[in-house]
Each structure stands twice: as C-alpha cells, then as structure tokens.
Design an enzyme around this catalytic site. Sequence first.
Site, short mmCIF file in Angstrom:
data_model
loop_
_atom_site.label_atom_id
_atom_site.label_comp_id
_atom_site.label_asym_id
_atom_site.label_seq_id
_atom_site.Cartn_x
_atom_site.Cartn_y
_atom_site.Cartn_z
N ASN A 44 0.27 0.20 0.69
CA ASN A 44 0.87 -0.99 1.31
C ASN A 44 2.36 -0.75 1.53
OD1 ASN A 44 1.12 -1.16 -1.54
ND2 ASN A 44 1.43 -3.36 -1.46
N GLU A 46 5.65 -2.94 2.54
CA GLU A 46 6.20 -4.29 2.76
C GLU A 46 7.48 -4.22 3.58
OE1 GLU A 46 6.33 -6.09 -1.16
OE2 GLU A 46 4.14 -6.24 -1.18
N CYS A 55 -1.11 -3.67 4.85
CA CYS A 55 -1.91 -3.37 3.66
C CYS A 55 -2.26 -1.88 3.61
CB CYS A 55 -3.22 -4.15 3.70
SG CYS A 55 -3.04 -5.92 3.52
N GLU A 57 -5.15 -0.50 3.11
CA GLU A 57 -6.39 -0.15 3.82
C GLU A 57 -6.11 0.06 5.30
OE1 GLU A 57 -5.75 -2.60 1.74
OE2 GLU A 57 -7.57 -3.51 0.92
#
Length: 133
Positions: A44, A46, A55, A57
């Site tokens: 992830n 940010e 994210c 994934e």
Amino acid sequence: MEIDYNLLMLTAKEASKMSYSPFSKFAVGAAVLAKSGKVYSGCNIENSSFGMTVCAERCAIFKAVSEGEKEILAVAIYSPNEEDCYPCGACRQVMYEFQGDEEINIITEKEGKAIVRKMRDFLPFGFKIGSGV
Ligand code: THU
C-alpha cells in the site's frame, strides 16, 4: 498449475515491509500469481492527499497487468497489523476484472497458516462487461 500458497504469502509478507503508510500505520503487502507463472508483489502506498492512496493488491495487480499479464490465478494478502486481512471492495472489483477461466484464489494468513478461499466468496455476482447472460 500447482500453486505454492506459502511462497505467495512469504512474498506478500516481504512486500508489506515496503509499505508507505505513515498516515494509517497499517502496512499491507500483496503477491499476485499471474497465468504466466510470474509473481508480482505490491504494497500500500499512501499520500498526503488521502484519497490518492493505493492498496497493496491493486499495486501488485497493476504491476502485473502493466507487464502484459491479463489473467490472475491467485492473490495473497498480508498485514502485520491484522490477521486474516481481507481485500477491500475496490480491490475485489479490480481482481474480478482479471479472472480468467480459472477462479482466482485469495490467500490470507491465520495463526501462521495460509488460508485459501475463492474469488466468489469475496465477490459473488461480480460485475464485468461481457460476462453477463
Ligand atoms: N489497504 C490495503 O492496502 N489493502 C486493502 O485491501 C485494505 C486497505 C491499505 C490502504 C491504506 O493504506 C491502509 O490499508 C488503511 O486503510
């Protein structure tokens, strides 16, 4: 193809160490096994503008697709902050897009063991253009 679930979980664990999550402090790592047999990792990432966060994934899936992959066989997800860490709704939808003839396996970890579930357990009646009746 024989899927090495433990290797995928190990890869997701390693990837979680690269997480850039100074705001939530919730690290996540993912590993995607593509149909070609290659494994792609992601974490992830940010942003100060919180909505720009990606994210783990989706990071891993986008890496795979940008390298030419079109079908995904398995996705492993790991967070040191939470056992049995599930993919968010947005990531489920993105995974579903790249499901081929073989259903995607989603791997999490509980009590040190890899848990394998199917895409349909996470997203029944998924939306994909062209897959309707
Ligand atoms: N996160 C993921 O990386 N994957 C998920 O499926 C759930 C949420 C990240 C996004 C954000 O950086 C942090 O976890 C807290 O929501």
